[in-house]
Design a protein around this motif. Structure first.
Motif, PDB file in Angstrom:
ATOM      1  N   GLU A 119       4.309   2.652  10.315  1.00 52.09           N
ATOM      2  CA  GLU A 119       3.607   3.757  10.963  1.00 52.09           C
ATOM      3  C   GLU A 119       3.342   4.986  10.174  1.00 52.09           C
ATOM      4  O   GLU A 119       2.192   5.401   9.746  1.00 52.09           O
ATOM      5  N   LEU A 120       4.219   5.076   9.054  1.00 55.02           N
ATOM      6  CA  LEU A 120       4.285   6.134   8.095  1.00 55.02           C
ATOM      7  C   LEU A 120       3.093   5.836   7.013  1.00 55.02           C
ATOM      8  O   LEU A 120       2.526   6.747   6.522  1.00 55.02           O
ATOM      9  N   VAL A 121       3.001   4.448   6.663  1.00 58.60           N
ATOM     10  CA  VAL A 121       2.075   4.180   5.655  1.00 58.60           C
ATOM     11  C   VAL A 121       0.780   4.268   6.191  1.00 58.60           C
ATOM     12  O   VAL A 121      -0.113   4.743   5.506  1.00 58.60           O
ATOM     13  N   LYS A 122       0.853   3.997   7.480  1.00 57.19           N
ATOM     14  CA  LYS A 122      -0.871   4.172   8.080  1.00 57.19           C
ATOM     15  C   LYS A 122      -1.082   5.650   8.347  1.00 57.19           C
ATOM     16  O   LYS A 122      -2.389   5.984   8.249  1.00 57.19           O
ATOM     17  N   VAL A 123      -0.249   6.468   8.656  1.00 62.59           N
ATOM     18  CA  VAL A 123      -0.753   7.830   8.648  1.00 62.59           C
ATOM     19  C   VAL A 123      -1.196   8.355   7.434  1.00 62.59           C
ATOM     20  O   VAL A 123      -2.141   8.980   7.310  1.00 62.59           O
ATOM     21  N   GLY A 124      -0.350   7.827   6.219  1.00 62.35           N
ATOM     22  CA  GLY A 124      -1.132   8.175   5.051  1.00 62.35           C
ATOM     23  C   GLY A 124      -2.463   7.734   4.705  1.00 62.35           C
ATOM     24  O   GLY A 124      -3.105   8.358   4.152  1.00 62.35           O
ATOM     25  N   ALA A 125      -2.745   6.608   5.453  1.00 63.54           N
ATOM     26  CA  ALA A 125      -4.132   6.194   5.149  1.00 63.54           C
ATOM     27  C   ALA A 125      -5.013   6.766   5.892  1.00 63.54           C
ATOM     28  O   ALA A 125      -6.046   7.224   5.439  1.00 63.54           O
ATOM     29  N   GLY A 126      -4.463   7.311   7.137  1.00 65.41           N
ATOM     30  CA  GLY A 126      -5.518   8.254   7.723  1.00 65.41           C
ATOM     31  C   GLY A 126      -5.517   9.682   7.075  1.00 65.41           C
ATOM     32  O   GLY A 126      -6.662  10.272   7.211  1.00 65.41           O
ATOM     33  N   LEU A 127      -4.769  10.148   6.294  1.00 65.11           N
ATOM     34  CA  LEU A 127      -4.774  11.542   5.707  1.00 65.11           C
ATOM     35  C   LEU A 127      -5.838  11.290   4.501  1.00 65.11           C
ATOM     36  O   LEU A 127      -6.206  12.317   3.962  1.00 65.11           O
ATOM     37  N   ARG A 128      -5.783  10.038   3.735  1.00 60.26           N
ATOM     38  CA  ARG A 128      -6.513   9.851   2.766  1.00 60.26           C
ATOM     39  C   ARG A 128      -7.986   9.775   3.058  1.00 60.26           C
ATOM     40  O   ARG A 128      -8.930   9.960   2.353  1.00 60.26           O
ATOM     41  N   ALA A 129      -8.387   9.490   4.290  1.00 63.07           N
ATOM     42  CA  ALA A 129      -9.793   9.230   4.790  1.00 63.07           C
ATOM     43  C   ALA A 129     -10.663  10.212   4.990  1.00 63.07           C
ATOM     44  O   ALA A 129     -10.247  11.415   4.949  1.00 63.07           O
TER      45      ALA A 129
ATOM     46  N   HIS B  16       0.917  -1.370   0.147  1.00 60.49           N
ATOM     47  CA  HIS B  16      -0.027  -0.077  -0.050  1.00 60.49           C
ATOM     48  C   HIS B  16       0.886   1.335   0.005  1.00 60.49           C
ATOM     49  O   HIS B  16       0.446   2.329   0.204  1.00 60.49           O
ATOM     50  N   LEU B  17       1.948   1.264  -0.023  1.00 65.26           N
ATOM     51  CA  LEU B  17       3.069   2.436  -0.267  1.00 65.26           C
ATOM     52  C   LEU B  17       2.439   3.380  -1.254  1.00 65.26           C
ATOM     53  O   LEU B  17       2.384   4.476  -1.123  1.00 65.26           O
ATOM     54  N   SER B  18       2.120   3.047  -2.261  1.00 66.54           N
ATOM     55  CA  SER B  18       1.787   3.682  -3.686  1.00 66.54           C
ATOM     56  C   SER B  18       0.300   4.435  -3.239  1.00 66.54           C
ATOM     57  O   SER B  18      -0.091   5.509  -3.855  1.00 66.54           O
ATOM     58  N   ARG B  19      -0.473   3.606  -2.713  1.00 66.26           N
ATOM     59  CA  ARG B  19      -1.830   4.099  -2.270  1.00 66.26           C
ATOM     60  C   ARG B  19      -1.751   5.200  -1.300  1.00 66.26           C
ATOM     61  O   ARG B  19      -2.628   6.145  -1.433  1.00 66.26           O
ATOM     62  N   ASN B  20      -0.919   4.913  -0.250  1.00 58.85           N
ATOM     63  CA  ASN B  20      -0.967   5.916   1.067  1.00 58.85           C
ATOM     64  C   ASN B  20       0.209   7.224   0.775  1.00 58.85           C
ATOM     65  O   ASN B  20       0.041   7.797   1.639  1.00 58.85           O
ATOM     66  N   LEU B  21       1.011   6.787   0.146  1.00 57.33           N
ATOM     67  CA  LEU B  21       2.255   7.932   0.105  1.00 57.33           C
ATOM     68  C   LEU B  21       2.247   8.271  -1.465  1.00 57.33           C
ATOM     69  O   LEU B  21       1.984   7.491  -2.429  1.00 57.33           O
ATOM     70  N   LYS B  22       3.057   9.627  -1.668  1.00 51.79           N
ATOM     71  CA  LYS B  22       3.184   9.945  -2.811  1.00 51.79           C
ATOM     72  C   LYS B  22       4.906   9.681  -2.983  1.00 51.79           C
ATOM     73  O   LYS B  22       5.316   9.567  -4.364  1.00 51.79           O
ATOM     74  N   GLU B  23       5.754   9.466  -1.993  1.00 53.09           N
ATOM     75  CA  GLU B  23       7.212   9.308  -2.496  1.00 53.09           C
ATOM     76  C   GLU B  23       7.749   8.825  -0.959  1.00 53.09           C
ATOM     77  O   GLU B  23       7.325   9.229   0.216  1.00 53.09           O
ATOM     78  N   LEU B  24       8.799   8.141  -1.244  1.00 55.65           N
ATOM     79  CA  LEU B  24       9.463   7.565   0.225  1.00 55.65           C
ATOM     80  C   LEU B  24      11.092   8.003  -0.102  1.00 55.65           C
ATOM     81  O   LEU B  24      11.471   7.634  -1.235  1.00 55.65           O
ATOM     82  N   ARG B  25      11.619   8.627   0.582  1.00 56.97           N
ATOM     83  CA  ARG B  25      12.954   8.954   0.678  1.00 56.97           C
ATOM     84  C   ARG B  25      13.784   8.087   1.858  1.00 56.97           C
ATOM     85  O   ARG B  25      13.502   8.403   3.132  1.00 56.97           O
ATOM     86  N   VAL B  26      14.834   7.543   1.628  1.00 56.06           N
ATOM     87  CA  VAL B  26      15.670   6.924   2.749  1.00 56.06           C
ATOM     88  C   VAL B  26      17.061   7.689   2.645  1.00 56.06           C
ATOM     89  O   VAL B  26      17.786   7.746   1.475  1.00 56.06           O
ATOM     90  N   LEU B  27      17.427   8.307   3.696  1.00 54.81           N
ATOM     91  CA  LEU B  27      18.873   8.996   3.689  1.00 54.81           C
ATOM     92  C   LEU B  27      19.711   8.341   4.746  1.00 54.81           C
ATOM     93  O   LEU B  27      19.227   7.995   5.864  1.00 54.81           O
ATOM     94  N   PHE B  28      21.018   8.094   4.446  1.00 52.42           N
ATOM     95  CA  PHE B  28      22.008   7.407   5.188  1.00 52.42           C
ATOM     96  C   PHE B  28      23.270   7.735   4.520  1.00 52.42           C
ATOM     97  O   PHE B  28      23.607   8.053   3.511  1.00 52.42           O
TER      98      PHE B  28
END
Length: 98
Positions: A88-98, A6-18
């Motif tokens: 958790e970040l994916v779940k936040v995105g689901a909540g923002l879409r609702a 569900h990444l693409s359904r709940n988020l627009k982009e994911l960035r990993v920095l390290f």
């Protein structure tokens, strides 16, 4: 682990920095090595940006609709904890879409 698809359904982009070499980024590097392929396979058109920069603190950035972004600091977290933070970040995105 259905949330992985569900990444693409709940988020627009994911960035990993390290950092490529710092001990603080070791778990994040491990997370990317073990999970990137699976996440891309489940979300083939979704942008997952992996940014390596010398000396940077490990972070996970999620961008949602309307330019809303959330950042999670990953220093000191295990690979399992990083996976939980991403969920958790994916779940936040689901909540923002609702």
């Amino acid at each position: 682990m259905a949330w992985r698809g569900h990444l693409s359904r709940n988020l627009k982009e994911l960035r990993v920095l390290f950092c490529q070499t710092s001990p603080a980024s070791a778990s994040t590097r491990e997370f990317v090595q073990r999970n990137y392929t699976d996440l891309k396979t489940l979300n083939p058109t979704f942008p997952i940006l992996v940014r390596e920069c010398s000396g940077v603190e490990p972070q996970l950035w999620a961008r949602y609709d309307f330019g809303v972004e959330r950042c999670v600091r990953l220093e000191g977290l295990t690979e399992t904890q990083i996976t939980k933070k991403l969920e958790e970040l994916v779940k936040v995105g689901a909540g923002l879409r609702a």
